[in-house]
Scaffold this active site. Structure first.
Site, PDB file in Angstrom:
ATOM      1  N   SER A 182       8.862  -4.798   0.050  1.00 27.61           N
ATOM      2  CA  SER A 182       7.519  -4.465   0.503  1.00 27.61           C
ATOM      3  C   SER A 182       7.151  -5.061   1.851  1.00 27.61           C
ATOM      4  O   SER A 182       6.273  -4.521   2.544  1.00 27.61           O
ATOM      5  CB  SER A 182       6.490  -4.904  -0.548  1.00 27.61           C
ATOM      6  OG  SER A 182       6.552  -6.303  -0.763  1.00 27.61           O
ATOM      7  N   HIS A 210       7.158   0.196  -5.286  1.00 33.27           N
ATOM      8  CA  HIS A 210       6.737   0.773  -4.011  1.00 33.27           C
ATOM      9  C   HIS A 210       7.440   2.097  -3.719  1.00 33.27           C
ATOM     10  O   HIS A 210       7.549   2.486  -2.550  1.00 33.27           O
ATOM     11  CB  HIS A 210       6.997  -0.215  -2.869  1.00 33.27           C
ATOM     12  CG  HIS A 210       5.988  -1.319  -2.798  1.00 33.27           C
ATOM     13  ND1 HIS A 210       4.771  -1.185  -2.168  1.00 33.27           N
ATOM     14  CD2 HIS A 210       6.006  -2.582  -3.310  1.00 33.27           C
ATOM     15  CE1 HIS A 210       4.098  -2.315  -2.266  1.00 33.27           C
ATOM     16  NE2 HIS A 210       4.823  -3.176  -2.958  1.00 33.27           N
ATOM     17  N   LYS A 241      -0.020   1.381  -7.859  1.00 32.09           N
ATOM     18  CA  LYS A 241       0.156   1.747  -6.456  1.00 32.09           C
ATOM     19  C   LYS A 241       0.006   3.266  -6.328  1.00 32.09           C
ATOM     20  O   LYS A 241      -1.100   3.783  -6.370  1.00 32.09           O
ATOM     21  CB  LYS A 241       1.485   1.220  -5.937  1.00 32.09           C
ATOM     22  CG  LYS A 241       1.577  -0.313  -5.972  1.00 32.09           C
ATOM     23  CD  LYS A 241       2.822  -0.820  -5.350  1.00 32.09           C
ATOM     24  CE  LYS A 241       3.015  -2.316  -5.392  1.00 32.09           C
ATOM     25  NZ  LYS A 241       2.085  -3.202  -5.982  1.00 32.09           N
TER      26      LYS A 241
END
Length: 393
Positions: A182, A210, A241
């Protein structure tokens, strides 16, 4: 007694402040979206994990409202007592179908998923080989396990092989990596990792927080992108997310692994079930992702446009295609000044410096979203140019 502890804590906090490491939270008035109001100031948000722009999606909000009426507010219990609804079972089936795994188990967060995985799966006779830049939740989860620990340099396959060889006497071995790192926006070389795992008879575990929902042809994450979806043994990930941005996590894996986690994984056994509204909203998010790739296409265009314009403007970017785009300034003080200038120009970004990133590698991590309009992306780039000039960069 608290007097002495209070003095100690006050000194610790003062040290954090003096080092410029105090984390400050800004109150957002309204939902998470591309344009927000924070502390009374209108800002364009370029530092959220809202990759597909679903955090304020009317589809998800409507699903959550319906779930309140049908399923109630909370479960008030853990799963094996009286905390499982058909809704939770449906979400587990949906995640398994989406990722192509045999089974899925839900957690309150991906931090809990990683925290509850390793001590159940691997014991003192076993070995875990972990990328040095893995997420804190993986690091903490590995620490809870009694397994031997080996660490390899980030995405360095020669070092991974050396660590696998060093762990060859272990009963079982597991390689664990983030799918996307990330801070860098870089993608793990999963095909090479799977090849080495096959050679050294090791499991492959990927935290794809992610990536799930938007990376890969159908948004199924880095294993799909790298062509190894059927070679990854354990997926962990979050719903917090791209999949709506709320909360919740999962382990999706072989059936025997999931079955054993249901019996022994402490965060699963001793934490309340995922709230029904989150489960319903996540199902709606999966519906949207499976029905259309429009948001993924917009996200890709926004990331490509930002990279192109920033490169033309002479900024140093870490290479890649992910919507995490680190803009490198190296000097921590300069990076902080530019971030302040950006916010003064209506762009919400955050400066990262040591110890979050290595010394001399300070950066502003920009995160693109499908919710950003092209004009907003261009405004962000223009603000970078003006802020660099104003800060003396």
């Amino acid at each position: 007694m608290y007097g002495a502890i209070k003095d100690h804590l006050t000194a610790e906090l003062a040290g954090i402040e003096a080092a410029g490491l105090t984390k400050r939270e800004r109150g957002i008035a309204g939902p998470q979206r591309a344009a927000i109001e924070a502390d009374g100031v209108d800002l364009l948000n370029f530092c959220a994990n809202n990759y597909l722009g679903l955090a304020d999606s009317t589809d998800l909000v409507d699903a959550a409202k319906d779930a309140l009426d049908r399923w109630g507010y909370g479960m008030a219990s853990v799963r094996f007592i009286c905390g499982t609804q058909d809704l939770h079972l449906d979400l587990e089936r949906r995640v398994s179908a989406f990722l192509g795994t045999e089974a899925t188990i839900l957690y309150s967060s991906c931090f809990d998923a990683n925290g509850g995985l390793f001590e159940v799966l691997l014991g003192a006779e076993d070995a875990i080989i972990s990328d040095e830049l893995n997420h804190a939740s993986i690091i903490d989860g590995v620490r809870l396990s009694k397994a031997q620990r080996f660490r390899y340099k980030n995405r360095d396959m020669a070092d991974l092989e050396a660590q696998l060889a060093a762990a060859s006497s272990a009963r079982f071995r597991a390689v664990v990596t983030d799918g996307v790192f990330s801070m860098d926006g870089s993608i793990a070389p999963l095909a090479e990792i799977c090849d080495l795992a096959d050679r050294y008879d090791a499991l492959v575990i990927v935290d794809d927080s992610h990536a799930v929902g938007f990376v890969g042809e159908h948004g199924r994450g880095t294993p799909e992108l790298c062509g190894v979806a059927d070679r990854v043994d354990v997926y962990t990930g979050t719903f917090g997310k791209a999949l709506g941005g709320a909360s919740g996590g999962y382990v999706a894996s072989r059936r025997e692994i999931v079955d054993l986690l249901r019996q022994r994984s402490r965060p699963y056994l001793f934490s309340n079930s995922l709230a029904p509204v989150i489960a319903a909203g996540t199902v709606a998010a999966l519906d949207l992702i499976e029905r259309s790739d429009d948001a993924r296409s917009v996200l890709q265009r926004n990331a490509a446009l930002f990279r192109s314009l920033m490169t033309e403007a002479g900024f140093e970017l870490l290479p890649g295609e992910h919507p995490i785009v680190p803009v490198m300034f190296h000097d921590a003080a300069l990076t902080a000044r530019i971030a302040d200038e950006m916010q003064a120009r209506g762009i919400y970004v955050t400066a990262f410096s040591y110890p979050v990133v290595p010394k001399g590698r300070a950066r502003i991590r920009v995160q693109l979203s499908a919710a950003h309009a092209e004009e907003q992306v261009r405004r962000c780039v223009a603000a970078f140019v003006a802020s660099r000039d104003a800060a003396g960069g």
